[in-house]
Design a protein around this motif. Structure first.
Motif, mmCIF file in Angstrom:
data_model
loop_
_atom_site.group_PDB
_atom_site.id
_atom_site.type_symbol
_atom_site.label_atom_id
_atom_site.label_comp_id
_atom_site.label_asym_id
_atom_site.label_seq_id
_atom_site.Cartn_x
_atom_site.Cartn_y
_atom_site.Cartn_z
ATOM 1 N N VAL A 4 0.821 -1.208 0.000
ATOM 2 C CA VAL A 4 0.000 0.000 0.000
ATOM 3 C C VAL A 4 0.860 1.265 0.000
ATOM 4 O O VAL A 4 0.609 2.174 -0.796
ATOM 5 C CB VAL A 4 -0.993 0.001 1.176
ATOM 6 C CG1 VAL A 4 -1.765 1.309 1.232
ATOM 7 C CG2 VAL A 4 -1.949 -1.185 1.056
ATOM 8 N N TYR A 5 1.884 1.326 0.844
ATOM 9 C CA TYR A 5 2.711 2.537 0.883
ATOM 10 C C TYR A 5 3.409 2.766 -0.461
ATOM 11 O O TYR A 5 3.503 3.893 -0.941
ATOM 12 C CB TYR A 5 3.754 2.460 2.009
ATOM 13 C CG TYR A 5 3.148 2.555 3.389
ATOM 14 C CD1 TYR A 5 2.416 3.670 3.784
ATOM 15 C CD2 TYR A 5 3.305 1.527 4.305
ATOM 16 C CE1 TYR A 5 1.855 3.765 5.043
ATOM 17 C CE2 TYR A 5 2.759 1.612 5.571
ATOM 18 C CZ TYR A 5 2.033 2.731 5.935
ATOM 19 O OH TYR A 5 1.477 2.812 7.188
ATOM 20 N N GLU A 6 3.872 1.696 -1.071
ATOM 21 C CA GLU A 6 4.508 1.804 -2.389
ATOM 22 C C GLU A 6 3.514 2.330 -3.425
ATOM 23 O O GLU A 6 3.837 3.206 -4.229
ATOM 24 C CB GLU A 6 5.008 0.411 -2.800
ATOM 25 C CG GLU A 6 5.625 0.329 -4.162
ATOM 26 C CD GLU A 6 5.999 -1.107 -4.522
ATOM 27 O OE1 GLU A 6 6.074 -1.374 -5.735
ATOM 28 O OE2 GLU A 6 6.202 -1.945 -3.630
ATOM 29 N N LEU A 7 2.289 1.830 -3.390
ATOM 30 C CA LEU A 7 1.266 2.273 -4.338
ATOM 31 C C LEU A 7 0.832 3.711 -4.079
ATOM 32 O O LEU A 7 0.578 4.461 -5.023
ATOM 33 C CB LEU A 7 0.061 1.330 -4.279
ATOM 34 C CG LEU A 7 0.315 -0.076 -4.823
ATOM 35 C CD1 LEU A 7 -0.819 -1.005 -4.436
ATOM 36 C CD2 LEU A 7 0.513 -0.045 -6.323
ATOM 37 N N LYS A 11 1.147 6.541 -6.970
ATOM 38 C CA LYS A 11 -0.016 7.310 -7.425
ATOM 39 C C LYS A 11 0.112 8.794 -7.115
ATOM 40 O O LYS A 11 -0.726 9.590 -7.519
ATOM 41 C CB LYS A 11 -1.295 6.763 -6.792
ATOM 42 C CG LYS A 11 -1.592 5.326 -7.170
ATOM 43 C CD LYS A 11 -1.956 5.199 -8.626
ATOM 44 C CE LYS A 11 -2.300 3.769 -8.984
ATOM 45 N NZ LYS A 11 -2.795 3.607 -10.324
ATOM 46 N N GLY A 12 1.163 9.174 -6.374
ATOM 47 C CA GLY A 12 1.415 10.586 -6.103
ATOM 48 C C GLY A 12 0.623 11.169 -4.948
ATOM 49 O O GLY A 12 0.488 12.380 -4.841
ATOM 50 N N PHE A 13 0.092 10.318 -4.080
ATOM 51 C CA PHE A 13 -0.649 10.795 -2.912
ATOM 52 C C PHE A 13 0.285 10.939 -1.722
ATOM 53 O O PHE A 13 1.271 10.209 -1.604
ATOM 54 C CB PHE A 13 -1.733 9.785 -2.491
ATOM 55 C CG PHE A 13 -2.818 9.563 -3.498
ATOM 56 C CD1 PHE A 13 -3.608 10.603 -3.946
ATOM 57 C CD2 PHE A 13 -3.086 8.293 -3.976
ATOM 58 C CE1 PHE A 13 -4.619 10.389 -4.863
ATOM 59 C CE2 PHE A 13 -4.089 8.053 -4.893
ATOM 60 C CZ PHE A 13 -4.862 9.113 -5.336
ATOM 61 N N THR A 14 -0.040 11.861 -0.841
ATOM 62 C CA THR A 14 0.577 11.851 0.475
ATOM 63 C C THR A 14 -0.217 10.859 1.313
ATOM 64 O O THR A 14 -1.340 10.477 0.950
ATOM 65 C CB THR A 14 0.530 13.235 1.153
ATOM 66 O OG1 THR A 14 -0.840 13.574 1.405
ATOM 67 C CG2 THR A 14 1.205 14.305 0.299
ATOM 68 N N VAL A 51 -6.560 0.386 -8.223
ATOM 69 C CA VAL A 51 -5.834 -0.828 -8.588
ATOM 70 C C VAL A 51 -6.685 -2.045 -8.250
ATOM 71 O O VAL A 51 -7.626 -1.968 -7.454
ATOM 72 C CB VAL A 51 -4.462 -0.936 -7.865
ATOM 73 C CG1 VAL A 51 -3.564 0.228 -8.236
ATOM 74 C CG2 VAL A 51 -4.621 -1.041 -6.369
ATOM 75 N N ASP A 52 -6.319 -3.180 -8.808
ATOM 76 C CA ASP A 52 -6.940 -4.447 -8.483
ATOM 77 C C ASP A 52 -6.615 -4.805 -7.033
ATOM 78 O O ASP A 52 -5.515 -4.516 -6.543
ATOM 79 C CB ASP A 52 -6.403 -5.524 -9.435
ATOM 80 C CG ASP A 52 -7.081 -6.851 -9.248
ATOM 81 O OD1 ASP A 52 -6.547 -7.673 -8.468
ATOM 82 O OD2 ASP A 52 -8.130 -7.068 -9.868
ATOM 83 N N PHE A 53 -7.590 -5.407 -6.384
ATOM 84 C CA PHE A 53 -7.424 -5.801 -4.978
ATOM 85 C C PHE A 53 -6.115 -6.564 -4.759
ATOM 86 O O PHE A 53 -5.377 -6.293 -3.813
ATOM 87 C CB PHE A 53 -8.634 -6.650 -4.563
ATOM 88 C CG PHE A 53 -8.615 -7.110 -3.145
ATOM 89 C CD1 PHE A 53 -9.068 -6.285 -2.134
ATOM 90 C CD2 PHE A 53 -8.171 -8.380 -2.820
ATOM 91 C CE1 PHE A 53 -9.067 -6.714 -0.817
ATOM 92 C CE2 PHE A 53 -8.163 -8.818 -1.512
ATOM 93 C CZ PHE A 53 -8.616 -7.977 -0.502
ATOM 94 N N LEU A 54 -5.792 -7.507 -5.628
ATOM 95 C CA LEU A 54 -4.588 -8.323 -5.453
ATOM 96 C C LEU A 54 -3.300 -7.532 -5.652
ATOM 97 O O LEU A 54 -2.239 -7.949 -5.191
ATOM 98 C CB LEU A 54 -4.619 -9.531 -6.390
ATOM 99 C CG LEU A 54 -5.695 -10.557 -6.079
ATOM 100 C CD1 LEU A 54 -5.674 -11.678 -7.123
ATOM 101 C CD2 LEU A 54 -5.531 -11.136 -4.682
#
Length: 83
Positions: A4-7, A11-14, A51-54
């Motif tokens: 999750v942190y990588e994604l 995605k450019g979110f804080t 993103v896809d759940f997996l």
């Protein structure tokens, strides 16, 4: 292991922005991810990230595989394409 942190970074979110998209505080997000998040929470996260759940997991899903041609025995490479 969750990605999750990588994604979030990809995605450019804080963390604060992402937490708001999921409907929690940043501290709740961190606590949830360090524990055992529910499937519902993970689904909200995947929806917020688009993103896809997996894709939330380091599941090492194969993106490429191969088979042998039944006629000549040559290797045929099959690649999965993202939508």
């Amino acid at each position: 292991m969750l990605r999750v942190y990588e994604l979030i970074k990809e995605k450019g979110f804080t963390q604060e922005e992402f937490a708001a998209k999921v409907g929690v505080t940043r501290s709740s997000l961190i606590k949830t991810l360090s524990g055992n998040p529910s499937i519902g929470t993970l689904q909200r996260m995947s929806d917020a990230l688009g993103v896809d759940f997996l894709d939330l997991f380091n599941d090492k899903r194969e993106k490429q595989t191969s088979i042998n041609c039944p006629s000549c025995g040559a290797e045929i490479i099959i690649e999965a394409k993202e939508k």
